[in-house]
Enzyme design. Structure first.
Site, PDB file in Angstrom:
ATOM      1  CE  LYS A  10     -39.950  37.589 -65.791  1.00 16.02           C
ATOM      2  NZ  LYS A  10     -41.078  38.338 -66.401  1.00 16.02           N
ATOM      3  NE  ARG A  84     -43.607  35.090 -61.278  1.00 19.69           N
ATOM      4  CZ  ARG A  84     -43.175  34.773 -62.495  1.00 19.69           C
ATOM      5  NH1 ARG A  84     -42.128  34.007 -62.649  1.00 19.69           N
ATOM      6  NH2 ARG A  84     -43.794  35.228 -63.536  1.00 19.69           N
ATOM      7  NE  ARG A 123     -45.379  35.287 -74.015  1.00 20.51           N
ATOM      8  CZ  ARG A 123     -45.081  35.417 -72.722  1.00 20.51           C
ATOM      9  NH1 ARG A 123     -43.830  35.647 -72.362  1.00 20.51           N
ATOM     10  NH2 ARG A 123     -46.015  35.329 -71.825  1.00 20.51           N
ATOM     11  NE  ARG A 156     -46.684  31.962 -71.253  1.00 17.97           N
ATOM     12  CZ  ARG A 156     -45.822  32.560 -70.436  1.00 17.97           C
ATOM     13  NH1 ARG A 156     -44.541  32.609 -70.773  1.00 17.97           N
ATOM     14  NH2 ARG A 156     -46.221  33.104 -69.318  1.00 17.97           N
ATOM     15  NE  ARG A 167     -48.703  36.163 -66.878  1.00 22.90           N
ATOM     16  CZ  ARG A 167     -48.377  36.133 -68.162  1.00 22.90           C
ATOM     17  NH1 ARG A 167     -49.307  36.010 -69.093  1.00 22.90           N
ATOM     18  NH2 ARG A 167     -47.116  36.207 -68.523  1.00 22.90           N
TER      19      ARG A 167
HETATM   20  P1  AP5 Z   1     -40.690  37.538 -72.953  1.00 21.08           P
HETATM   21  O1  AP5 Z   1     -39.212  37.511 -73.093  1.00 21.08           O
HETATM   22  O2  AP5 Z   1     -41.434  36.265 -73.148  1.00 21.08           O
HETATM   23  O3  AP5 Z   1     -41.115  38.246 -71.573  1.00 21.08           O
HETATM   24  P2  AP5 Z   1     -41.068  37.703 -70.081  1.00 21.08           P
HETATM   25  O4  AP5 Z   1     -40.637  38.824 -69.220  1.00 21.08           O
HETATM   26  O5  AP5 Z   1     -40.280  36.431 -69.998  1.00 21.08           O
HETATM   27  O6  AP5 Z   1     -42.611  37.473 -69.866  1.00 21.08           O
HETATM   28  P3  AP5 Z   1     -43.405  36.234 -69.246  1.00 21.08           P
HETATM   29  O7  AP5 Z   1     -44.838  36.489 -69.585  1.00 21.08           O
HETATM   30  O8  AP5 Z   1     -42.845  34.912 -69.699  1.00 21.08           O
HETATM   31  O9  AP5 Z   1     -43.141  36.415 -67.760  1.00 21.08           O
HETATM   32  P4  AP5 Z   1     -43.947  35.863 -66.632  1.00 21.08           P
HETATM   33  O10 AP5 Z   1     -43.006  36.176 -65.539  1.00 21.08           O
HETATM   34  O11 AP5 Z   1     -45.327  36.380 -66.479  1.00 21.08           O
HETATM   35  O12 AP5 Z   1     -44.180  34.321 -67.042  1.00 21.08           O
HETATM   36  P5  AP5 Z   1     -43.504  32.982 -66.560  1.00 21.08           P
HETATM   37  O13 AP5 Z   1     -43.477  32.053 -67.697  1.00 21.08           O
HETATM   38  O14 AP5 Z   1     -42.253  33.233 -65.808  1.00 21.08           O
HETATM   39  O15 AP5 Z   1     -41.234  38.651 -73.995  1.00 21.08           O
HETATM   40  C1  AP5 Z   1     -42.621  38.915 -74.112  1.00 21.08           C
HETATM   41  C2  AP5 Z   1     -42.949  39.290 -75.566  1.00 21.08           C
HETATM   42  O16 AP5 Z   1     -42.297  40.529 -75.883  1.00 21.08           O
HETATM   43  C3  AP5 Z   1     -42.455  38.279 -76.611  1.00 21.08           C
HETATM   44  O17 AP5 Z   1     -43.368  38.250 -77.668  1.00 21.08           O
HETATM   45  C4  AP5 Z   1     -41.112  38.863 -77.083  1.00 21.08           C
HETATM   46  O18 AP5 Z   1     -40.803  38.487 -78.415  1.00 21.08           O
HETATM   47  C5  AP5 Z   1     -41.388  40.362 -76.977  1.00 21.08           C
HETATM   48  N1  AP5 Z   1     -40.192  41.137 -76.632  1.00 21.08           N
HETATM   49  C6  AP5 Z   1     -39.234  40.804 -75.719  1.00 21.08           C
HETATM   50  N2  AP5 Z   1     -38.307  41.777 -75.668  1.00 21.08           N
HETATM   51  C7  AP5 Z   1     -38.698  42.746 -76.543  1.00 21.08           C
HETATM   52  C8  AP5 Z   1     -38.168  44.027 -76.937  1.00 21.08           C
HETATM   53  N3  AP5 Z   1     -37.025  44.515 -76.401  1.00 21.08           N
HETATM   54  N4  AP5 Z   1     -38.844  44.757 -77.849  1.00 21.08           N
HETATM   55  C9  AP5 Z   1     -40.012  44.285 -78.400  1.00 21.08           C
HETATM   56  N5  AP5 Z   1     -40.553  43.090 -78.080  1.00 21.08           N
HETATM   57  C10 AP5 Z   1     -39.906  42.332 -77.159  1.00 21.08           C
HETATM   58  O19 AP5 Z   1     -44.581  32.476 -65.463  1.00 21.08           O
HETATM   59  C11 AP5 Z   1     -45.855  32.046 -65.879  1.00 21.08           C
HETATM   60  C12 AP5 Z   1     -46.660  31.616 -64.644  1.00 21.08           C
HETATM   61  O20 AP5 Z   1     -45.966  30.508 -63.974  1.00 21.08           O
HETATM   62  C13 AP5 Z   1     -46.833  32.671 -63.565  1.00 21.08           C
HETATM   63  O21 AP5 Z   1     -47.935  33.519 -63.819  1.00 21.08           O
HETATM   64  C14 AP5 Z   1     -47.052  31.776 -62.321  1.00 21.08           C
HETATM   65  O22 AP5 Z   1     -48.374  31.262 -62.282  1.00 21.08           O
HETATM   66  C15 AP5 Z   1     -46.090  30.606 -62.561  1.00 21.08           C
HETATM   67  N6  AP5 Z   1     -44.774  30.867 -61.976  1.00 21.08           N
HETATM   68  C16 AP5 Z   1     -43.595  30.980 -62.651  1.00 21.08           C
HETATM   69  N7  AP5 Z   1     -42.579  31.207 -61.796  1.00 21.08           N
HETATM   70  C17 AP5 Z   1     -43.127  31.238 -60.555  1.00 21.08           C
HETATM   71  C18 AP5 Z   1     -42.590  31.467 -59.260  1.00 21.08           C
HETATM   72  N8  AP5 Z   1     -41.283  31.715 -59.064  1.00 21.08           N
HETATM   73  N9  AP5 Z   1     -43.449  31.445 -58.204  1.00 21.08           N
HETATM   74  C19 AP5 Z   1     -44.755  31.196 -58.359  1.00 21.08           C
HETATM   75  N10 AP5 Z   1     -45.331  30.988 -59.572  1.00 21.08           N
HETATM   76  C20 AP5 Z   1     -44.522  31.011 -60.665  1.00 21.08           C
END
Ligand code: AP5
Length: 215
Positions: A10, A84, A123, A156, A167
């Site tokens: 994402k 979410r 990552r 991270r 997660r």
């Molecule tokens: P990346 O693009 O970073 O993936 P992502 O889907 O953004 O993964 P996240 O782990 O950031 O999502 P998340 O939803 O768990 O975390 P968030 O920060 O939102 O890619 C991942 C890896 O793959 C990278 O190394 C990248 O280079 C690689 N990659 C990408 N595309 C690729 C491809 N096509 N091929 C190969 N490799 C690839 O949330 C973190 C925490 O915050 C949550 O757990 C929660 O506690 C809190 N939080 C955030 N939002 C909310 C909400 N709305 N409500 C409640 N709590 C929340």
């Protein structure tokens, strides 16, 4: 809006789409929490407890934060990581109705859990501009340094395997129901996230009705 499990890409695709659409703001709830954490704010401290455990931050905290972020961005926007839960999606719907800014598309990135675990283990994230890399799949040109801004790349805290698996469980229980929520509203665009970053961007643009070579 970008929807999908942790590791689906994402954040990666959100930055790529933002680069293609001039003047569009990117609102990433995970990035806002991490920024608050670095600045030592009460919001950051509160969020950290949930993030480190792989749990969701309570809806009222997140909804207020996104509401403020949307108020600061009068134009177009990309949402990454929000909503979410169905409660967050309901709150967003009301907020956007009030400001007459309807959603135009929801990209649901699909990736299986084992591929997601592998991606997150490798990552690295830029501590300055939040761009993501992967030590195996998409390394930066210089180890530990962001290609885009020269910032330091860090791992991270919530990318430990046990936390990642929690997660993913939370995603399946609380967030996956949003796929139906947005399908019912005719907004859902499903995108296979298994492929290179370029392939996924091209699929995302096709799903949005844009051609990959538009810009
Ligand atoms: P990346 O693009 O970073 O993936 P992502 O889907 O953004 O993964 P996240 O782990 O950031 O999502 P998340 O939803 O768990 O975390 P968030 O920060 O939102 O890619 C991942 C890896 O793959 C990278 O190394 C990248 O280079 C690689 N990659 C990408 N595309 C690729 C491809 N096509 N091929 C190969 N490799 C690839 O949330 C973190 C925490 O915050 C949550 O757990 C929660 O506690 C809190 N939080 C955030 N939002 C909310 C909400 N709305 N409500 C409640 N709590 C929340």
């Amino acid at each position: 809006m970008l929807l999908g499990p942790p590791g689906a890409g994402k954040g990666t695709q959100a930055h790529r789409l933002q680069d293609r659409f001039d003047g569009v703001a990117l609102i990433s709830t995970g990035d806002i929490f991490r920024q608050n954490l670095r600045q030592g704010t009460p919001l950051g401290e509160e969020a950290k407890r949930y993030m480190d455990a792989g749990e969701l931050v309570p809806d009222d905290v997140v909804v207020r934060m996104v509401s403020d972020a949307l108020a600061d961005q009068p134009g177009g926007f990309i949402l990454d990581g929000f909503p979410r839960t169905v409660a967050q999606a309901d709150a967003l719907e009301s907020e956007l109705e009030r400001s007459s800014r309807p959603l135009t598309g929801v990209l649901a990135l699909a990736l299986d859990d084992e591929a997601a675990v592998k991606r997150l283990a490798g990552r690295r994230t830029c501590s300055s501009c939040q761009r993501t890399y992967n030590v195996e799949l998409h390394p930066p040109r210089r180890e530990g340094v962001c290609d885009a801004c020269g910032g330091e790349l860090v791992q991270r805290d919530d990318d430990q395997e046990l936390t990642v698996r929690r997660r993913l469980d939370v995603y399946h229980a609380s967030t996956a129901p949003l796929v139906e929520f947005y399908r019912e509203r005719g907004l859902l665009r499903e995108v296979d996230a298994d492929g290179s970053e370029d392939e996924v961007t091209s699929r995302a643009l096709d799903a949005l009705g844009e051609t990959a070579d538009r810009h």
